[in-house]
Design a protein around this motif. Structure first.
Motif, PDB file in Angstrom:
ATOM      1  N   THR A  30       0.818  -1.213   0.000  1.00 63.32           N
ATOM      2  CA  THR A  30       0.000   0.000   0.000  1.00 63.32           C
ATOM      3  C   THR A  30       0.852   1.263   0.000  1.00 63.32           C
ATOM      4  N   GLN A  51      -6.669  -2.447   2.830  1.00 69.43           N
ATOM      5  CA  GLN A  51      -7.822  -1.630   2.458  1.00 69.43           C
ATOM      6  C   GLN A  51      -7.556  -0.141   2.502  1.00 69.43           C
ATOM      7  N   TYR A  52      -6.363   0.309   2.261  1.00 66.50           N
ATOM      8  CA  TYR A  52      -6.097   1.742   2.334  1.00 66.50           C
ATOM      9  C   TYR A  52      -5.075   2.161   1.297  1.00 66.50           C
ATOM     10  N   ASN A  53      -4.864   3.473   1.244  1.00 63.36           N
ATOM     11  CA  ASN A  53      -3.965   4.100   0.260  1.00 63.36           C
ATOM     12  C   ASN A  53      -4.371   3.698  -1.149  1.00 63.36           C
ATOM     13  N   ASP A  56      -7.391   1.339  -2.158  1.00 69.20           N
ATOM     14  CA  ASP A  56      -8.772   1.824  -2.142  1.00 69.20           C
ATOM     15  C   ASP A  56      -9.262   2.199  -3.534  1.00 69.20           C
ATOM     16  N   THR A  57      -8.363   2.420  -4.475  1.00 72.50           N
ATOM     17  CA  THR A  57      -8.768   2.826  -5.826  1.00 72.50           C
ATOM     18  C   THR A  57      -9.078   1.629  -6.724  1.00 72.50           C
TER      19      THR A  57
END
Length: 64
Positions: A30, A51-53, A56-57
């Motif tokens: 990430t 689930q981040y950075n 998430d896209t």
């Protein structure tokens, strides 16, 4: 397994891990904030998907 060091490639834009026998997704991935293409087709990933950075896209179908 996916090397954690891939998360230290700050300008990585594309990562093709298709057709690989994989383990879990390291949280370090990430950190690759330029990552816009992630190919996990025909993969064997298990465990939690970060689930981040940049992750998430990605559309959820990337991880099915």
């Amino acid at each position: 397994p996916i090397p954690r060091t891939l998360g230290h490639l700050g300008e990585l834009e594309s990562l093709d891990l298709s057709h690989n026998l994989l383990g879990s997704m390291p949280e370090e991935l990430t950190r690759d904030t330029f990552l816009s293409v992630l190919d996990l087709s025909y993969k064997n990933v298990h465990g939690r998907i970060p689930q981040y950075n940049q992750f998430d896209t990605f559309n959820a179908t990337y991880f099915i």
